[in-house]
Write an enzyme that holds these catalytic residues in place. Structure first.
Site, PDB file in Angstrom:
ATOM      1  N   GLU A  32       3.025  -4.164  -9.997  1.00 39.21           N
ATOM      2  CA  GLU A  32       1.639  -4.412  -9.572  1.00 39.21           C
ATOM      3  C   GLU A  32       1.561  -5.635  -8.662  1.00 39.21           C
ATOM      4  O   GLU A  32       2.220  -6.635  -8.897  1.00 39.21           O
ATOM      5  CB  GLU A  32       0.719  -4.622 -10.776  1.00 39.21           C
ATOM      6  CG  GLU A  32       0.635  -3.437 -11.723  1.00 39.21           C
ATOM      7  CD  GLU A  32       0.077  -2.170 -11.076  1.00 39.21           C
ATOM      8  OE1 GLU A  32      -0.384  -2.229  -9.923  1.00 39.21           O
ATOM      9  OE2 GLU A  32       0.129  -1.118 -11.728  1.00 39.21           O
ATOM     10  N   GLY A  33       0.712  -5.529  -7.649  1.00 38.18           N
ATOM     11  CA  GLY A  33       0.601  -6.601  -6.654  1.00 38.18           C
ATOM     12  C   GLY A  33      -0.390  -7.688  -7.037  1.00 38.18           C
ATOM     13  O   GLY A  33      -1.074  -7.612  -8.066  1.00 38.18           O
ATOM     14  N   PHE A  34      -0.482  -8.665  -6.159  1.00 42.37           N
ATOM     15  CA  PHE A  34      -1.275  -9.872  -6.388  1.00 42.37           C
ATOM     16  C   PHE A  34      -2.750  -9.579  -6.717  1.00 42.37           C
ATOM     17  O   PHE A  34      -3.321 -10.166  -7.632  1.00 42.37           O
ATOM     18  CB  PHE A  34      -1.192 -10.736  -5.123  1.00 42.37           C
ATOM     19  CG  PHE A  34      -1.913 -12.045  -5.204  1.00 42.37           C
ATOM     20  CD1 PHE A  34      -1.450 -13.055  -6.025  1.00 42.37           C
ATOM     21  CD2 PHE A  34      -3.037 -12.282  -4.431  1.00 42.37           C
ATOM     22  CE1 PHE A  34      -2.100 -14.286  -6.085  1.00 42.37           C
ATOM     23  CE2 PHE A  34      -3.697 -13.500  -4.477  1.00 42.37           C
ATOM     24  CZ  PHE A  34      -3.225 -14.504  -5.304  1.00 42.37           C
ATOM     25  N   ASN A  35      -3.348  -8.658  -5.978  1.00 37.54           N
ATOM     26  CA  ASN A  35      -4.795  -8.503  -6.111  1.00 37.54           C
ATOM     27  C   ASN A  35      -5.234  -7.685  -7.317  1.00 37.54           C
ATOM     28  O   ASN A  35      -6.338  -7.870  -7.813  1.00 37.54           O
ATOM     29  CB  ASN A  35      -5.379  -7.967  -4.803  1.00 37.54           C
ATOM     30  CG  ASN A  35      -5.364  -9.059  -3.750  1.00 37.54           C
ATOM     31  OD1 ASN A  35      -6.076 -10.060  -3.875  1.00 37.54           O
ATOM     32  ND2 ASN A  35      -4.506  -8.928  -2.741  1.00 37.54           N
ATOM     33  N   HIS A 290      -9.136  -5.005   7.503  1.00 36.68           N
ATOM     34  CA  HIS A 290      -7.898  -5.038   6.714  1.00 36.68           C
ATOM     35  C   HIS A 290      -7.193  -3.699   6.915  1.00 36.68           C
ATOM     36  O   HIS A 290      -7.682  -2.645   6.482  1.00 36.68           O
ATOM     37  CB  HIS A 290      -8.163  -5.246   5.221  1.00 36.68           C
ATOM     38  CG  HIS A 290      -6.897  -5.133   4.432  1.00 36.68           C
ATOM     39  ND1 HIS A 290      -6.792  -4.429   3.252  1.00 36.68           N
ATOM     40  CD2 HIS A 290      -5.640  -5.624   4.679  1.00 36.68           C
ATOM     41  CE1 HIS A 290      -5.550  -4.492   2.799  1.00 36.68           C
ATOM     42  NE2 HIS A 290      -4.829  -5.199   3.646  1.00 36.68           N
ATOM     43  N   ARG A 292      -4.119  -1.924   5.881  1.00 36.51           N
ATOM     44  CA  ARG A 292      -2.960  -1.908   4.971  1.00 36.51           C
ATOM     45  C   ARG A 292      -1.975  -0.876   5.481  1.00 36.51           C
ATOM     46  O   ARG A 292      -2.347   0.289   5.714  1.00 36.51           O
ATOM     47  CB  ARG A 292      -3.468  -1.570   3.565  1.00 36.51           C
ATOM     48  CG  ARG A 292      -2.415  -1.542   2.490  1.00 36.51           C
ATOM     49  CD  ARG A 292      -2.078  -2.945   2.006  1.00 36.51           C
ATOM     50  NE  ARG A 292      -1.492  -2.901   0.669  1.00 36.51           N
ATOM     51  CZ  ARG A 292      -0.216  -2.606   0.426  1.00 36.51           C
ATOM     52  NH1 ARG A 292       0.622  -2.348   1.421  1.00 36.51           N
ATOM     53  NH2 ARG A 292       0.233  -2.571  -0.825  1.00 36.51           N
ATOM     54  N   THR A 389      -6.585  -2.953  -3.314  1.00 37.11           N
ATOM     55  CA  THR A 389      -7.201  -4.047  -4.070  1.00 37.11           C
ATOM     56  C   THR A 389      -7.333  -5.296  -3.197  1.00 37.11           C
ATOM     57  O   THR A 389      -8.180  -6.147  -3.446  1.00 37.11           O
ATOM     58  CB  THR A 389      -6.385  -4.385  -5.340  1.00 37.11           C
ATOM     59  OG1 THR A 389      -5.040  -4.627  -4.969  1.00 37.11           O
ATOM     60  CG2 THR A 389      -6.444  -3.257  -6.354  1.00 37.11           C
TER      61      THR A 389
END
Ligand SMILES: C[C@@H]1O[C@H](OP(=O)(O)OP(=O)(O)OC[C@H]2O[C@@H](n3cnc4c(=O)[nH]c(N)nc43)[C@H](O)[C@@H]2O)[C@@H](O)[C@H](O)[C@@H]1O
Length: 430
Positions: A32-35, A290, A292, A389
């Site tokens: 899982e990523g930062f956000n 943004h 992605r 996210t």
């Protein structure tokens, strides 16, 4: 550093002290990523906030939430192994503390008399193992009293019957030996907890135990007590970024994007508790995007546009808003950025953020991504990437800043669907 006095006689193994502070750790599924991690933090911070407010059971008031360092995130490059990035590098800890009783991992270790080398950068500590400890293998161990690995009920997915419950069961996911990439942070008491429901449901575990430290692994399995209510937004507002990151983003916005916080009506009070409801933010004279790419190009190819199509949507919006500058936050490789430039210029000016060397060295991938998020948050109009996210957090930031809803909840459509559905609108509540 002094021993806190609760280690065994050899001083090599420490356990938690009785009748004093109690600690809650949480960890998250490694990919899982930062956000998404920021969202999981909120679930636990809100829980701890409620425990602290609890007037009936004083034993529940002493808990501290230990902030898990940003180590080995799947999407980030790290210069050293092991590298434990503290929250203070990215967030204003004093601001978090105004909502929940949080402490950094290095403070926890320090409470335990465990020696780590502290490398101080301004007022931020980076913890490193002493090199000789690796060579001699002499670590002082810290044992977490109770570890619960949260896992989904298998049968709920099969039957589709979702009800709030939890029970200790056989583990259906792998068990870690050490936690948070610290060789000396372990536990002798690890159980798997099949779980469905809200985070506060875990309170009964604390009530039925005298243990002083608990770790909830795969913490993302527990859901928000209430998504999008007043308390949710209080917690979200307390998550202010480190002030220097804001300063860097502000300088960039002013110099490159003609932003002026006064004119743009984007000034917030120093303390989040003094914020008031408003919808009059105008934002800097640029479009924020943004875009992605990276793993999304493979995993979400049907939901995101090609570069060519993204540029078409950007041009249409710039024309409609009578703007000529677009700021693009992106994880796209340089060849894609060059393609975007060649398709937009000279008609429009495209700006991306390239960090100065010291910023890259100090704040690394995580800090650069945050600076780009801040710049998008202050734009006149924002368009994000579907179900990212990273985009969601920008939308929340814009809600806090007081932008009109229409300027925030927008997404880049996939090819062939220029009027795709809008993202869900989660309005701020005070
Ligand atoms: C599909 C899922 O998507 C989830 O990503 P998603 O929600 O976009 O959001 P994040 O988890 O924050 O994205 C992962 C990382 O990608 C980098 N990143 C993404 N967009 C940008 C950008 O515009 N600029 C910069 N500088 N960096 C960016 C950043 O390091 C961020 O922490 C993943 O966390 C999950 O692992 C999974 O892959």
């Amino acid at each position: 550093m002094e021993d806190a006095g609760f280690c065994d006689l050899s001083g090599e193994t420490c356990t938690t002290p009785a009748n004093s502070d109690r600690y809650i750790f949480y960890d998250i599924n490694p990919p899982e990523g930062f956000n998404l991690r920021r969202d999981v933090y909120m679930r636990y911070a809100i829980w701890l906030h409620k425990l602290q407010m609890n007037r009936n059971d004083l034993n529940l008031k002493n808990f501290k939430l230990v902030l898990p360092p940003w180590s080995h995130l799947y999407h980030w490059k790290y210069s050293e192994v092991p590298e434990h990035i503290p929250w203070a590098l990215y967030f204003d800890i004093e601001s978090l503390k105004k909502f929940a009783p949080v402490i950094e991992m290095h403070q926890f270790f320090s409470d335990y008399g465990v020696t780590y080398k502290k490398v101080e950068i301004d007022d931020v500590y980076i913890l490193q193992h002493y090199q000789d400890m690796f060579e001699t293998g002499k670590f002082k161990k810290v044992e977490i009293d109770d570890v619960y690995i949260l896992q989904h009920y298998q049968d709920m997915f099969e039957t589709g019957k979702f009800e709030e419950k939890m029970s200790i069961e056989d583990c259906n996911i792998p068990i870690r030996v050490n936690y948070f990439y610290y060789n000396n942070l372990t536990s002798n008491n690890v159980r798997c907890l099949s779980f469905h429901g809200h985070t506060s449901q875990l309170t009964s575990i604390l009530k039925n135990s005298t243990a002083s430290s608990f770790l909830f692994d795969h913490a993302e399995v527990a859901l928000h007590d209430m998504f999008g209510d007043k308390l949710y937004w209080k917690c979200r507002r307390s998550m202010r970024f480190n002030r220097e990151l804001h300063k860097i983003a502000k300088k960039f916005r002013e110099e490159q994007l003609d932003a002026d916080d006064k004119k743009d009506m984007t000034i917030l009070p120093d303390d989040w508790r003094k914020e008031i409801p408003r919808r009059n933010a105008i934002g800097g004279p640029y479009l924020g995007i943004h875009l992605r790419r990276a793993d999304f190009v493979r995993s979400r190819s049907k939901e995101i546009p090609t570069i060519e199509n993204a540029v078409k949507q950007i041009k249409n919006k710039l024309y409609e808003l009578k703007l000529n500058k677009v700021f693009i936050a992106t994880d796209a490789p340089s060849n894609e950025i060059i393609e975007i430039q060649s398709r937009l210029e000279p008609e429009y000016t495209i700006i991306t953020y390239k960090p100065e060397d010291w910023v890259g060295e100090k704040y690394k991938d995580g800090g650069i991504a945050i600076i780009e998020q801040i710049i998008c948050s202050y734009a006149r109009y924002f368009i994000g990437t579907y179900e990212s996210t990273y985009s969601f957090r920008i939308q929340e930031e814009r809600e806090i800043l007081g932008f009109p809803v229409e300027s925030t909840f927008n997404r880049l459509c996939y090819d062939g669907s220029e009027s795709c559905s809008k993202p869900s609108i989660w309005k701020i509540v005070y």
